[in-house]
Design an enzyme around this catalytic site. Structure first.
Site, short mmCIF file in Angstrom:
data_model
loop_
_atom_site.label_atom_id
_atom_site.label_comp_id
_atom_site.label_asym_id
_atom_site.label_seq_id
_atom_site.Cartn_x
_atom_site.Cartn_y
_atom_site.Cartn_z
N ASP A 94 5.11 53.03 -108.25
CA ASP A 94 5.68 54.37 -108.23
C ASP A 94 5.68 54.95 -106.82
O ASP A 94 6.51 55.79 -106.49
CB ASP A 94 4.88 55.29 -109.15
CG ASP A 94 5.58 55.52 -110.48
OD1 ASP A 94 6.62 54.90 -110.71
OD2 ASP A 94 5.07 56.33 -111.28
N GLU A 114 10.54 49.81 -119.26
CA GLU A 114 10.80 50.16 -117.86
C GLU A 114 9.69 49.58 -116.98
O GLU A 114 9.94 48.87 -116.01
CB GLU A 114 10.85 51.68 -117.72
CG GLU A 114 11.02 52.15 -116.28
CD GLU A 114 10.81 53.65 -116.13
OE1 GLU A 114 11.24 54.20 -115.10
OE2 GLU A 114 10.20 54.28 -117.02
N HIS A 115 8.44 49.89 -117.32
CA HIS A 115 7.27 49.34 -116.63
C HIS A 115 6.50 48.45 -117.59
O HIS A 115 6.24 48.85 -118.73
CB HIS A 115 6.33 50.45 -116.16
CG HIS A 115 6.97 51.49 -115.29
ND1 HIS A 115 7.46 52.68 -115.81
CD2 HIS A 115 7.20 51.53 -113.96
CE1 HIS A 115 7.96 53.40 -114.82
NE2 HIS A 115 7.83 52.73 -113.69
N GLN A 171 1.88 57.34 -117.25
CA GLN A 171 3.26 57.53 -117.67
C GLN A 171 3.40 58.77 -118.55
O GLN A 171 4.38 59.50 -118.46
CB GLN A 171 3.77 56.30 -118.43
CG GLN A 171 4.16 55.16 -117.55
CD GLN A 171 5.18 55.57 -116.50
OE1 GLN A 171 6.28 55.98 -116.82
NE2 GLN A 171 4.82 55.46 -115.24
N HIS A 195 54.69 35.67 -109.23
CA HIS A 195 53.52 34.98 -108.65
C HIS A 195 53.94 33.58 -108.17
O HIS A 195 53.55 33.15 -107.08
CB HIS A 195 52.40 34.87 -109.69
CG HIS A 195 51.59 36.11 -109.84
ND1 HIS A 195 52.09 37.26 -110.38
CD2 HIS A 195 50.29 36.37 -109.51
CE1 HIS A 195 51.15 38.19 -110.40
NE2 HIS A 195 50.05 37.67 -109.87
N HIS A 208 4.25 62.16 -116.99
CA HIS A 208 5.57 62.39 -116.40
C HIS A 208 6.31 63.49 -117.15
O HIS A 208 6.96 64.34 -116.54
CB HIS A 208 6.41 61.11 -116.43
CG HIS A 208 6.29 60.29 -115.19
ND1 HIS A 208 6.67 60.75 -113.95
CD2 HIS A 208 5.83 59.03 -114.99
CE1 HIS A 208 6.45 59.81 -113.05
NE2 HIS A 208 5.94 58.77 -113.64
#
Length: 428
Positions: free
Chosen positions: A359, A325-326, A258, A418, A261
Site C-alpha cells: 500500500d 484484490e490483495h 483493509q 484491398h 479503509h
C-alpha cells in the site's frame, strides 16, 4: 465460521459474495445525471456539486502553484522522509518495467516494428472520503512521471478548509504534478472526461474510488471519443490464507488493515485450522478496541468471512475462486504455493509481508482490480501509462514476396480494393 466442505456449490458462491453495492439501476441513473449536469453546466456544476456533496464552497477549482509548493512547510520532516522513501522505491520498480521496442523481419523485405510512447494527458483521481491518500498520488504520479506523460491532472475532493491535504500536495510536487483540482466523485471523472472551462479533457483516467467513481469511469469510457480508463477498481478487499502455524495477531492485523479503509471493504480469512480462526477472531476483538477508525472497521467486519477448509490446497482453490484484490499467504513454505495462486491483484508472501508494504512503500503499485476483476485485469503498472503501436515497411521485393498471399486473402473476403492496392503496385 463457515465450513467450506459442508456447503454445496450455490452456498459456496454465496459465501464468496462481495458486500452489496447500491442498486445498479439507481447507481447508473444517479451517475448518468451527474455526467449530464457537468456536460451542460461545466464549472458551475462542479462548484454546485462540491457544495452539495462535500459541503464546501471553494474560491477556485484549481489550486495555485503557490498553494502546491507551500505544502513543504506543512509536512513534518518524518512524513517527508517517508514519502521520499516510498517515491524512490516505487520509481525504481516502475523504471524496471520500461518496455523495449522491437524490430522483426518477418520475410525478406518485410520489416515489422512494435513501438511504445507515453499517453499525452492523464487524469489521476485521488479519493478523499474519510482519509487523504498521498500514497495513491505516488502510485499514479510516479508511474505517469516515469512513462513520460506530458500532462498530469490530479482531482481530489476538497476538505473542510477548501483544499487538499499538505501530504497530497507534497507527493504531487515530487511527481511533477502542477494541475490539482478541488473536485471529487463522479463529477471529477466527468470533468476529466468531457472538459470544463477550467479542466481540459484527458486521454485516460486512473485511480480507485467508491461505487460512484467506478460507475462514472465505466460510463465515460463508453462515450464516443471518451477517455480510456485503467480498471473498474472499487471498494478494497483482502483475503488471507493461513495455516495452523500462522501468527493470529499478524493475521488479525492484516484483516483489519483493509477493514479500516471503508465500511464497504471486505476481509476474508481462509484456513484449515479451526483453532487459528478462533484465535484470529479473538485478536480482532482485541485490536479493534485500539483503532482510531474502529467504527469504520467494525462495520466493515460485518462483511468479513472466516472459512474453514480441509487443507491448504483447498484454501488456495477458495482464493482462486474469490480472486482477491490483495492476497496474503501465511503458510509454511509460502513461496512454493505461488505457482498455484492464479487470481489475485497483488500477492504478499510469508508472515513478514504485510499488505501495508504494498500500500505504501515496497515499490509495487497499490491500484489493483477488485470485485473479482483480478481474473482478467492486472495490477497497475508502467505499461498502463503508455500506448503501443506497430510500424511496417515493405520493399518492392518484400511486396513481391507476400503480395500474392495478400491478394488471395483479399479476394477470399470479397474486398477488391484491398486486392487492387497490391496489384497496382506490382503491375507498376
Amino acid at each position: 465460521m463457515i465450513d467450506w466442505g459442508k456447503l454445496d456449490k450455490n452456498a459456496q458462491q454465496q459465501a464468496l459474495s462481495r458486500p452489496a453495492q447500491q442498486s445498479s439501476d439507481t447507481l447508473k441513473a444517479s451517475v448518468s445525471e451527474i455526467i449530464s449536469y457537468v456536460a451542460q453546466e461545466k464549472d458551475a456544476a462542479l462548484y454546485a456539486l462540491n457544495k452539495k456533496f462535500d459541503k464546501v464552497d471553494v474560491p477556485a477549482l484549481r489550486l495555485s502553484v503557490k498553494d502546491i509548493e507551500s505544502s513543504a512547510n506543512s509536512v513534518s520532516d518524518e512524513v517527508k522522509q517517508a514519502i521520499q522513501t516510498a517515491y524512490d522505491n516505487i520509481k525504481r520498480f516502475h523504471e524496471a518495467q520500461r518496455p523495449e521496442d522491437i524490430q522483426v523481419t518477418t520475410q525478406a523485405g518485410v520489416l515489422c516494428e512494435l513501438k511504445h510512447d507515453a499517453i499525452a494527458s492523464v487524469g489521476l483521481y485521488i479519493p478523499g472520503g474519510t482519509a487523504p491518500l498521498p500514497s495513491t498520488v505516488l502510485m499514479l504520479g510516479v508511474a505517469a512521471q516515469v512513462a513520460g506523460c506530458q500532462r498530469k491532472v490530479l482531482c481530489s475532493p476538497p476538505n473542510a478548509q477548501g483544499s487538499v491535504s499538505a501530504e497530497i500536495r507534497y507527493a504531487a510536487t515530487l511527481c511533477g504534478i502542477d494541475e490539482i483540482y478541488l473536485v471529487g466523485g463522479a463529477q471529477a471523472i466527468a470533468a476529466m472526461a468531457l472538459g470544463t472551462e477550467s479542466i481540459a479533457p484527458v486521454d485516460k483516467i486512473f485511480g480507485p474510488g467508491n461505487s460512484f467513481v467506478t460507475e462514472a469511469k465505466q460510463q465515460v469510457s463508453q462515450l464516443a471519443g471518451g477517455p480510456a480508463i485503467d480498471m473498474p477498481a472499487g471498494p478494497s478487499e483482502v483475503l488471507v490464507i493461513a495455516d495452523a502455524q500462522a501468527n493470529p495477531a499478524f493475521v488479525a492485523a492484516d484483516l483489519l488493515s483493509q477493514a479500516e479503509h471503508g465500511t464497504d471493504s471486505q476481509a476474508v480469512l481462509v484456513s484449515e485450522s479451526d483453532a487459528l480462526i478462533q484465535a484470529v477472531q479473538d485478536e480482532i476483538t482485541k485490536q479493534l478496541a485500539n483503532l482510531s477508525r474502529k467504527e469504520i472497521a467494525t462495520e466493515a467486519m460485518q462483511h468479513s468471512r472466516f472459512i474453514l477448509t480441509d487443507n491448504v490446497q483447498t484454501s488456495i482453490e477458495v482464493s482462486n475462486a474469490y480472486a482477491p484484490e490483495h492476497l496474503i499467504v501465511q503458510v509454511a513454505n509460502a513461496r512454493e504455493q505461488l505457482p498455484l495462486l492464479k487470481n489475485a491483484g497483488s500477492i504478499f508472501v510469508g508472515q513478514w509481508s504485510p499488505e501495508s508494504a504494498g500500500d505504501y512503500a515496497s515499490g509495487t503499485n497499490h491500484v489493483l482490480p477488485t470485485y473479482g476483476y483480478a481474473r482478467a485485469y492486472s495490477s497497475l503498472g508502467l505499461a498502463d501509462f503508455m500506448r503501443r503501436y506497430t510500424v511496417q515497411e515493405l520493399s518492392y521485393e518484400g511486396l513481391q514476396t507476400i503480395g500474392p498471399a495478400i491478394m488471395s486473402l483479399a479476394g477470399a473476403e470479397g474486398l477488391d480494393a484491398h486486392r487492387q492496392a497490391v496489384a497496382i503496385r506490382l503491375e507498376n
